[in-house]
Design a protein around this motif. Structure first.
Motif, mmCIF file in Angstrom:
data_model
loop_
_atom_site.group_PDB
_atom_site.id
_atom_site.type_symbol
_atom_site.label_atom_id
_atom_site.label_comp_id
_atom_site.label_asym_id
_atom_site.label_seq_id
_atom_site.Cartn_x
_atom_site.Cartn_y
_atom_site.Cartn_z
ATOM 1 N N PRO A 183 0.828 -1.200 0.000
ATOM 2 C CA PRO A 183 0.000 0.000 0.000
ATOM 3 C C PRO A 183 0.866 1.255 0.000
ATOM 4 C CG PRO A 183 -0.755 -1.564 1.664
ATOM 5 C CD PRO A 183 0.562 -2.075 1.144
ATOM 6 N N PRO A 184 0.515 2.265 -0.786
ATOM 7 C CA PRO A 184 1.311 3.491 -0.809
ATOM 8 C C PRO A 184 1.198 4.237 0.520
ATOM 9 C CG PRO A 184 -0.715 3.780 -2.054
ATOM 10 C CD PRO A 184 -0.642 2.321 -1.690
ATOM 11 N N VAL A 185 2.254 4.908 0.913
ATOM 12 C CA VAL A 185 2.279 5.654 2.175
ATOM 13 C C VAL A 185 2.156 7.145 1.856
ATOM 14 C CG1 VAL A 185 3.568 6.157 4.273
ATOM 15 C CG2 VAL A 185 3.708 3.879 3.239
ATOM 16 N N TRP A 186 0.953 7.664 1.969
ATOM 17 C CA TRP A 186 0.704 9.075 1.722
ATOM 18 C C TRP A 186 1.096 9.937 2.924
ATOM 19 C CZ3 TRP A 186 -1.327 11.325 -2.751
ATOM 20 C CH2 TRP A 186 -1.857 10.446 -3.710
ATOM 21 N N ASP A 187 0.941 9.395 4.124
ATOM 22 C CA ASP A 187 1.074 10.193 5.340
ATOM 23 C C ASP A 187 2.439 10.864 5.439
ATOM 24 O OD1 ASP A 187 -0.801 7.822 5.774
ATOM 25 O OD2 ASP A 187 -1.331 9.080 7.479
ATOM 26 N N GLY A 188 2.418 12.106 5.871
ATOM 27 C CA GLY A 188 3.664 12.830 6.073
ATOM 28 C C GLY A 188 3.491 14.323 5.870
ATOM 29 N N ARG A 189 4.576 15.022 6.057
ATOM 30 C CA ARG A 189 4.607 16.476 5.877
ATOM 31 C C ARG A 189 5.339 16.758 4.567
ATOM 32 N NH1 ARG A 189 3.993 20.340 10.000
ATOM 33 N NH2 ARG A 189 4.735 22.426 9.497
ATOM 34 N N TYR A 190 4.797 17.677 3.762
ATOM 35 C CA TYR A 190 5.327 17.918 2.428
ATOM 36 C C TYR A 190 5.702 19.391 2.245
ATOM 37 C CZ TYR A 190 3.588 13.296 1.079
ATOM 38 O OH TYR A 190 3.351 11.948 0.993
ATOM 39 N N PHE A 191 6.678 19.583 1.351
ATOM 40 C CA PHE A 191 7.140 20.925 0.974
ATOM 41 C C PHE A 191 6.595 21.280 -0.394
ATOM 42 C CE2 PHE A 191 10.374 23.272 -1.514
ATOM 43 C CZ PHE A 191 10.403 24.459 -0.797
ATOM 44 N N ASP A 192 5.971 22.464 -0.500
ATOM 45 C CA ASP A 192 5.441 22.967 -1.765
ATOM 46 C C ASP A 192 6.323 24.128 -2.211
ATOM 47 O OD1 ASP A 192 4.067 24.136 -3.855
ATOM 48 O OD2 ASP A 192 2.149 24.271 -2.811
ATOM 49 N N PRO A 193 7.053 23.966 -3.323
ATOM 50 C CA PRO A 193 7.952 25.047 -3.755
ATOM 51 C C PRO A 193 7.232 26.341 -4.093
ATOM 52 C CG PRO A 193 7.750 23.363 -5.472
ATOM 53 C CD PRO A 193 7.109 22.806 -4.236
ATOM 54 N N LEU A 220 -3.394 31.752 7.114
ATOM 55 C CA LEU A 220 -4.610 31.027 7.469
ATOM 56 C C LEU A 220 -4.404 29.527 7.271
ATOM 57 C CD1 LEU A 220 -7.681 31.305 8.200
ATOM 58 C CD2 LEU A 220 -8.113 31.289 5.731
ATOM 59 N N LYS A 221 -4.795 28.756 8.277
ATOM 60 C CA LYS A 221 -4.730 27.300 8.143
ATOM 61 C C LYS A 221 -5.940 26.813 7.355
ATOM 62 C CE LYS A 221 -3.410 24.685 11.629
ATOM 63 N NZ LYS A 221 -3.409 23.892 12.881
ATOM 64 N N TRP A 222 -5.718 25.902 6.412
ATOM 65 C CA TRP A 222 -6.796 25.382 5.580
ATOM 66 C C TRP A 222 -6.755 23.857 5.570
ATOM 67 C CZ3 TRP A 222 -3.968 22.660 2.217
ATOM 68 C CH2 TRP A 222 -2.740 23.155 1.792
ATOM 69 N N THR A 223 -7.886 23.267 5.181
ATOM 70 C CA THR A 223 -8.014 21.810 5.120
ATOM 71 C C THR A 223 -8.643 21.415 3.796
ATOM 72 O OG1 THR A 223 -8.286 21.647 7.516
ATOM 73 C CG2 THR A 223 -9.005 19.759 6.206
ATOM 74 N N LEU A 224 -8.029 20.432 3.134
ATOM 75 C CA LEU A 224 -8.555 19.880 1.886
ATOM 76 C C LEU A 224 -8.851 18.403 2.082
ATOM 77 C CD1 LEU A 224 -5.904 21.348 -0.612
ATOM 78 C CD2 LEU A 224 -8.030 22.429 0.161
ATOM 79 N N LYS A 225 -9.774 17.880 1.282
ATOM 80 C CA LYS A 225 -10.109 16.458 1.295
ATOM 81 C C LYS A 225 -9.894 15.880 -0.101
ATOM 82 C CE LYS A 225 -11.690 16.014 5.581
ATOM 83 N NZ LYS A 225 -11.117 15.060 6.563
ATOM 84 N N ALA A 226 -9.619 14.590 -0.122
ATOM 85 C CA ALA A 226 -9.433 13.900 -1.397
ATOM 86 C C ALA A 226 -9.863 12.458 -1.236
ATOM 87 C CB ALA A 226 -7.980 13.966 -1.844
ATOM 88 N N ILE A 227 -10.180 11.832 -2.337
ATOM 89 C CA ILE A 227 -10.428 10.391 -2.357
ATOM 90 C C ILE A 227 -9.269 9.754 -3.105
ATOM 91 C CG2 ILE A 227 -11.888 10.559 -4.413
ATOM 92 C CD1 ILE A 227 -13.422 8.131 -3.329
ATOM 93 N N THR A 228 -8.698 8.702 -2.532
ATOM 94 C CA THR A 228 -7.528 8.060 -3.124
ATOM 95 C C THR A 228 -7.904 6.746 -3.770
ATOM 96 O OG1 THR A 228 -6.952 6.903 -1.079
ATOM 97 C CG2 THR A 228 -6.000 9.090 -1.413
ATOM 98 N N PHE A 229 -7.126 6.397 -4.783
ATOM 99 C CA PHE A 229 -7.237 5.111 -5.464
ATOM 100 C C PHE A 229 -5.821 4.554 -5.565
ATOM 101 C CE2 PHE A 229 -10.222 8.181 -7.367
ATOM 102 C CZ PHE A 229 -11.387 7.706 -6.813
ATOM 103 N N GLY A 230 -5.369 3.907 -4.501
ATOM 104 C CA GLY A 230 -3.996 3.445 -4.464
ATOM 105 C C GLY A 230 -3.041 4.616 -4.405
ATOM 106 N N SER A 231 -2.228 4.783 -5.453
ATOM 107 C CA SER A 231 -1.238 5.859 -5.468
ATOM 108 C C SER A 231 -1.710 7.090 -6.240
ATOM 109 C CB SER A 231 0.081 5.356 -6.071
ATOM 110 O OG SER A 231 -0.126 4.915 -7.406
ATOM 111 N N THR A 232 -2.995 7.170 -6.561
ATOM 112 C CA THR A 232 -3.548 8.360 -7.198
ATOM 113 C C THR A 232 -4.659 8.932 -6.328
ATOM 114 O OG1 THR A 232 -5.191 7.133 -8.494
ATOM 115 C CG2 THR A 232 -3.024 7.459 -9.495
#
Length: 350
Positions: A183-193, A220-232
């Motif tokens: 299973p892909p591991v999405w969890d973590g903190r990411y850097f956006d250039p 401002l702190k924001w929250t997004l949602k997504a639905i995943t299909f494996g690694s997409t």
């Protein structure tokens, strides 16, 4: 005899160990059970002129991908129950209804068209089950099978079974893949250039992805949602004024977007920390290679400062001389805190 083979790898990542598919299992129910246990589908289209064959293969490819996503939704219903409700509701619009439409368009022959029409009925029944949040454990009177995800799981199984039967009628043969992917591991903190002073904190629950972030340190702190299909994933950026279903792909520790922007997964050091000696301030920590950067304020009115460090695993040597401190103060990352020799500790707060 079939003249060509088009192999579409549909790696689920959430499937149990593959087992052989016996000819006797090739019933509507048997196909559904077998495919959930396999990590791949091989499509063997019937012989046709090259242009028609290519178009048919493309249609089956699209249907196959949507079918894979339906399997992920079913798995989420089974394992997460009501916690998967939001993802399944979004999946109705983004996966199941397009699947039914494409099956209706691509179906050749009365039997295939019937499966496409049956799918529409299963979708309506699924909507009814979702409207009553029917995730309570359910035992089928006909098969004695237990559905831990209740009628929602049961209706999603009807959806996937109908998809599998449609594919069989269209000339697709189900074969086991060599192995299931991790299973892909999405969890973590990411850097956006595009927002180098901000952050994106990503967590996965079932097939629902949550992204919490800031574009600036005090933004401002924001929250997004997504639905995943494996690694997409399809991410709803409307809270930030963006598109509703922007596609993204997890690859090599990065979340990759169509416009070429990539979010890079950060180290365990990265984040915002609090300092009890300066409760009105902050310390933003980032690591690039073996260089650790700390940007902070000591209170709301003070100027922002920056210090650098070298990092080696869970240890760092920090140059606090820009703040009048020692040049190589040792520190350790321990239990989500940066711990200093004098006993002071900075807990991570974001």
């Amino acid at each position: 005899e079939m003249s060509s083979v088009v192999l579409i790898s549909l790696v689920l990542g959430l499937v149990p160990q593959a087992r052989p598919l016996a000819a006797s299992a090739m019933t509507r129910r048997g196909i559904g059970e077998a495919l959930v246990a396999f990590a791949g589908i091989a499509l063997l289209p019937l012989a046709a002129p090259a242009p028609a064959r290519a178009a048919a293969s493309e249609e089956l490819s699209e249907i196959g991908v949507l079918g894979q996503q339906a399997i992920v939704l079913r798995d989420a219903a089974r394992t997460k129950g009501p916690r998967a409700a939001g993802a399944i509701v979004r999946g109705l619009e983004m996966t199941l209804e397009p699947l039914q439409s494409k099956m209706l368009s691509a179906g050749k022959g009365e039997a295939a068209q019937t499966q496409a029409q049956l799918l529409q009925g299963h979708i309506l029944e699924l909507k009814q089950a979702l409207s009553t949040s029917d995730f309570d454990e359910y035992v089928s009177k006909r098969t004695a099978k237990t559905y831990m995800g209740g009628m929602v799981e049961r209706e999603l199984e009807e959806v996937t079974d109908t998809f599998f039967e449609f594919m069989r009628l269209m000339g697709a043969k189900i074969v086991p893949a060599a192995s299931a992917a991790e299973p892909p591991v999405w969890d973590g903190r990411y850097f956006d250039p595009n927002h180098p002073r901000g952050y994106r904190e990503v967590s996965l629950d079932g097939s629902t992805l949550t992204i919490v972030g800031r574009d600036e340190p005090n933004g401002l702190k924001w929250t997004l949602k997504a639905i995943t299909f494996g690694s997409t994933a399809n991410i709803d950026f409307t809270p930030k004024g963006g598109p509703k279903d922007l596609p993204a792909k997890l690859q090599a520790g990065m979340i990759i977007f169509p416009d070429g922007n990539n979010w890079t997964k950060l180290s365990k050091w990265d984040g915002r920390y609090a300092d009890a000696n300066h409760p009105q301030g902050y310390r933003d920590v980032s690591v690039r290679g073996n260089v650790l950067t700390i940007v902070g304020r000591d209170d709301k009115a003070s100027a922002e400062w920056k210090v650098l460090a070298t990092v080696n695993g869970d240890s760092a040597s920090i140059d606090f001389s820009p703040k009048g401190g020692p040049k190589d103060l040792g520190a350790k990352l321990q239990d989500g805190k940066i711990v200093f020799p004098d006993g002071n500790a900075w807990p991570k707060i974001e």
